[in-house]
Motif scaffolding. Sequence first.
Motif, PDB file in Angstrom:
ATOM      1  N   PRO A   1      -7.536  -4.713   4.490  1.00 21.32           N
ATOM      2  CA  PRO A   1      -7.627  -3.360   3.955  1.00 21.32           C
ATOM      3  C   PRO A   1      -6.412  -3.060   3.081  1.00 21.32           C
ATOM      4  O   PRO A   1      -5.378  -3.710   3.187  1.00 21.32           O
ATOM      5  N   GLN A   2      -6.584  -2.051   2.237  1.00 15.86           N
ATOM      6  CA  GLN A   2      -5.514  -1.684   1.313  1.00 15.86           C
ATOM      7  C   GLN A   2      -5.539  -0.181   1.086  1.00 15.86           C
ATOM      8  O   GLN A   2      -6.607   0.406   0.903  1.00 15.86           O
ATOM      9  N   LEU A   3      -4.358   0.416   1.103  1.00 16.25           N
ATOM     10  CA  LEU A   3      -4.193   1.831   0.784  1.00 16.25           C
ATOM     11  C   LEU A   3      -3.439   1.921  -0.532  1.00 16.25           C
ATOM     12  O   LEU A   3      -2.380   1.301  -0.685  1.00 16.25           O
ATOM     13  N   ILE A   4      -3.993   2.682  -1.454  1.00 12.46           N
ATOM     14  CA  ILE A   4      -3.385   2.858  -2.771  1.00 12.46           C
ATOM     15  C   ILE A   4      -3.218   4.351  -2.999  1.00 12.46           C
ATOM     16  O   ILE A   4      -4.152   5.127  -2.758  1.00 12.46           O
ATOM     17  N   VAL A   5      -2.047   4.758  -3.470  1.00 14.92           N
ATOM     18  CA  VAL A   5      -1.803   6.161  -3.784  1.00 14.92           C
ATOM     19  C   VAL A   5      -1.607   6.270  -5.292  1.00 14.92           C
ATOM     20  O   VAL A   5      -0.762   5.577  -5.873  1.00 14.92           O
ATOM     21  N   ILE A   6      -2.405   7.150  -5.899  1.00 10.92           N
ATOM     22  CA  ILE A   6      -2.381   7.360  -7.339  1.00 10.92           C
ATOM     23  C   ILE A   6      -1.760   8.714  -7.629  1.00 10.92           C
ATOM     24  O   ILE A   6      -2.144   9.729  -7.034  1.00 10.92           O
ATOM     25  N   LYS A   7      -0.800   8.734  -8.548  1.00  9.71           N
ATOM     26  CA  LYS A   7      -0.181   9.976  -9.001  1.00  9.71           C
ATOM     27  C   LYS A   7       0.024   9.850 -10.498  1.00  9.71           C
ATOM     28  O   LYS A   7       0.515   8.823 -10.985  1.00  9.71           O
ATOM     29  N   ASN A   8      -0.388  10.870 -11.236  1.00 10.75           N
ATOM     30  CA  ASN A   8      -0.284  10.868 -12.696  1.00 10.75           C
ATOM     31  C   ASN A   8      -0.920   9.631 -13.332  1.00 10.75           C
ATOM     32  O   ASN A   8      -0.392   9.053 -14.274  1.00 10.75           O
ATOM     33  N   GLY A   9      -2.048   9.224 -12.749  1.00  9.99           N
ATOM     34  CA  GLY A   9      -2.832   8.138 -13.327  1.00  9.99           C
ATOM     35  C   GLY A   9      -2.356   6.732 -13.020  1.00  9.99           C
ATOM     36  O   GLY A   9      -2.948   5.776 -13.517  1.00  9.99           O
ATOM     37  N   VAL A  10      -1.304   6.596 -12.225  1.00 13.44           N
ATOM     38  CA  VAL A  10      -0.795   5.260 -11.899  1.00 13.44           C
ATOM     39  C   VAL A  10      -0.579   5.115 -10.394  1.00 13.44           C
ATOM     40  O   VAL A  10      -0.409   6.100  -9.679  1.00 13.44           O
ATOM     41  N   SER A  11      -0.565   3.882  -9.943  1.00 17.46           N
ATOM     42  CA  SER A  11      -0.297   3.608  -8.536  1.00 17.46           C
ATOM     43  C   SER A  11       1.197   3.815  -8.268  1.00 17.46           C
ATOM     44  O   SER A  11       2.038   3.219  -8.941  1.00 17.46           O
ATOM     45  N   VAL A  12       1.507   4.661  -7.282  1.00 20.34           N
ATOM     46  CA  VAL A  12       2.898   4.905  -6.915  1.00 20.34           C
ATOM     47  C   VAL A  12       3.233   4.321  -5.550  1.00 20.34           C
ATOM     48  O   VAL A  12       4.392   4.292  -5.139  1.00 20.34           O
ATOM     49  N   TYR A  13       2.199   3.863  -4.841  1.00 21.19           N
ATOM     50  CA  TYR A  13       2.407   3.300  -3.507  1.00 21.19           C
ATOM     51  C   TYR A  13       1.184   2.488  -3.146  1.00 21.19           C
ATOM     52  O   TYR A  13       0.055   2.877  -3.454  1.00 21.19           O
ATOM     53  N   ASP A  14       1.424   1.341  -2.511  1.00 24.49           N
ATOM     54  CA  ASP A  14       0.300   0.621  -1.934  1.00 24.49           C
ATOM     55  C   ASP A  14       0.787  -0.126  -0.702  1.00 24.49           C
ATOM     56  O   ASP A  14       1.955  -0.503  -0.608  1.00 24.49           O
ATOM     57  N   ALA A  15      -0.118  -0.258   0.244  1.00 18.16           N
ATOM     58  CA  ALA A  15       0.170  -0.964   1.493  1.00 18.16           C
ATOM     59  C   ALA A  15      -1.093  -1.705   1.893  1.00 18.16           C
ATOM     60  O   ALA A  15      -2.204  -1.300   1.552  1.00 18.16           O
ATOM     61  N   ALA A  16      -0.901  -2.771   2.642  1.00 16.13           N
ATOM     62  CA  ALA A  16      -2.047  -3.558   3.095  1.00 16.13           C
ATOM     63  C   ALA A  16      -1.897  -3.881   4.568  1.00 16.13           C
ATOM     64  O   ALA A  16      -0.798  -3.826   5.136  1.00 16.13           O
ATOM     65  N   HIS A  17      -3.023  -4.214   5.162  1.00 16.43           N
ATOM     66  CA  HIS A  17      -3.098  -4.625   6.559  1.00 16.43           C
ATOM     67  C   HIS A  17      -2.416  -3.600   7.463  1.00 16.43           C
ATOM     68  O   HIS A  17      -2.615  -2.413   7.288  1.00 16.43           O
ATOM     69  N   TYR A  18      -1.627  -4.042   8.423  1.00 17.20           N
ATOM     70  CA  TYR A  18      -1.035  -3.115   9.393  1.00 17.20           C
ATOM     71  C   TYR A  18       0.066  -2.248   8.795  1.00 17.20           C
ATOM     72  O   TYR A  18       0.436  -1.239   9.392  1.00 17.20           O
ATOM     73  N   ASP A  19       0.580  -2.595   7.618  1.00 16.40           N
ATOM     74  CA  ASP A  19       1.575  -1.736   6.964  1.00 16.40           C
ATOM     75  C   ASP A  19       0.988  -0.362   6.652  1.00 16.40           C
ATOM     76  O   ASP A  19       1.721   0.625   6.567  1.00 16.40           O
ATOM     77  N   ILE A  20      -0.317  -0.296   6.498  1.00 14.56           N
ATOM     78  CA  ILE A  20      -0.977   0.986   6.225  1.00 14.56           C
ATOM     79  C   ILE A  20      -0.694   1.975   7.345  1.00 14.56           C
ATOM     80  O   ILE A  20      -0.461   3.161   7.099  1.00 14.56           O
ATOM     81  N   THR A  21      -0.670   1.495   8.570  1.00 13.35           N
ATOM     82  CA  THR A  21      -0.502   2.393   9.722  1.00 13.35           C
ATOM     83  C   THR A  21       0.914   2.945   9.821  1.00 13.35           C
ATOM     84  O   THR A  21       1.160   3.855  10.612  1.00 13.35           O
ATOM     85  N   GLN A  22       1.840   2.431   9.026  1.00 14.34           N
ATOM     86  CA  GLN A  22       3.224   2.909   9.017  1.00 14.34           C
ATOM     87  C   GLN A  22       3.482   3.875   7.864  1.00 14.34           C
ATOM     88  O   GLN A  22       4.612   4.311   7.656  1.00 14.34           O
ATOM     89  N   THR A  23       2.450   4.227   7.129  1.00 13.92           N
ATOM     90  CA  THR A  23       2.598   5.084   5.956  1.00 13.92           C
ATOM     91  C   THR A  23       2.912   6.518   6.360  1.00 13.92           C
ATOM     92  O   THR A  23       2.234   7.092   7.215  1.00 13.92           O
ATOM     93  N   ASN A  24       3.926   7.090   5.730  1.00 13.37           N
ATOM     94  CA  ASN A  24       4.279   8.490   5.928  1.00 13.37           C
ATOM     95  C   ASN A  24       3.444   9.327   4.962  1.00 13.37           C
ATOM     96  O   ASN A  24       3.805   9.477   3.788  1.00 13.37           O
ATOM     97  N   LEU A  25       2.327   9.856   5.431  1.00 17.49           N
ATOM     98  CA  LEU A  25       1.415  10.608   4.575  1.00 17.49           C
ATOM     99  C   LEU A  25       2.038  11.891   4.027  1.00 17.49           C
ATOM    100  O   LEU A  25       1.665  12.355   2.954  1.00 17.49           O
ATOM    101  N   SER A  26       2.976  12.462   4.764  1.00 19.47           N
ATOM    102  CA  SER A  26       3.582  13.744   4.357  1.00 19.47           C
ATOM    103  C   SER A  26       4.271  13.644   3.002  1.00 19.47           C
ATOM    104  O   SER A  26       4.354  14.637   2.290  1.00 19.47           O
ATOM    105  N   ARG A  27       4.738  12.488   2.644  1.00 18.61           N
ATOM    106  CA  ARG A  27       5.424  12.356   1.354  1.00 18.61           C
ATOM    107  C   ARG A  27       4.480  12.478   0.160  1.00 18.61           C
ATOM    108  O   ARG A  27       4.928  12.584  -0.974  1.00 18.61           O
ATOM    109  N   PHE A  28       3.174  12.479   0.412  1.00 20.78           N
ATOM    110  CA  PHE A  28       2.201  12.585  -0.674  1.00 20.78           C
ATOM    111  C   PHE A  28       1.562  13.969  -0.772  1.00 20.78           C
ATOM    112  O   PHE A  28       0.650  14.173  -1.565  1.00 20.78           O
ATOM    113  N   ILE A  29       2.054  14.891   0.011  1.00 20.77           N
ATOM    114  CA  ILE A  29       1.501  16.256  -0.020  1.00 20.77           C
ATOM    115  C   ILE A  29       2.110  17.018  -1.190  1.00 20.77           C
ATOM    116  O   ILE A  29       3.252  16.923  -1.499  1.00 20.77           O
TER     117      ILE A  29
END
Length: 133
Positions: free
Chosen positions: A105-133
């Motif tokens: 699996p892969q998590l990709i965060v897009i801001k202003n049309g570009v990827s600003v963050y991506d994580a894969a596998h178990y690294d996804i579960t360590q993502t601080n979602l609050s920083r993208f609010i």
Amino acid sequence: MGILNKMFGGKSDKETKLERKSHLNWNPLTSLEQLEVIKKESNSEAVLIFKHSTRCGISSMVIKQFEKLFTEEHENLKVYYLDLLNYRSVSDEVGYTFQLMHQSPQLIVIKNGVSVYDAAHYDITQTNLSRFI
């Protein structure tokens, strides 16, 4: 404890699951045209894309843990779900458009049309979602 709860009036597993409110609102990503929409949306807010393989055990475990990361604070985050097995061409285009190597699996965060963050596998579960609010 399940038997004792049933005997003495405790909540059933079904009732407990119903009480847990999900703060994650998935948007299915099923077409190439949606990538342009995502880029536009990302001009005003972070947009998350979760690439998931329905045949992968790791992906199945990670998606459950990812859903648990969401609290009330995160319920307005825009999150797209991409079933990469059924929408392989969309998955390929996500990689090309945002210049990312395919992972699942892969998590990709897009801001202003570009990827600003991506994580894969178990690294996804360590993502601080609050920083993208």
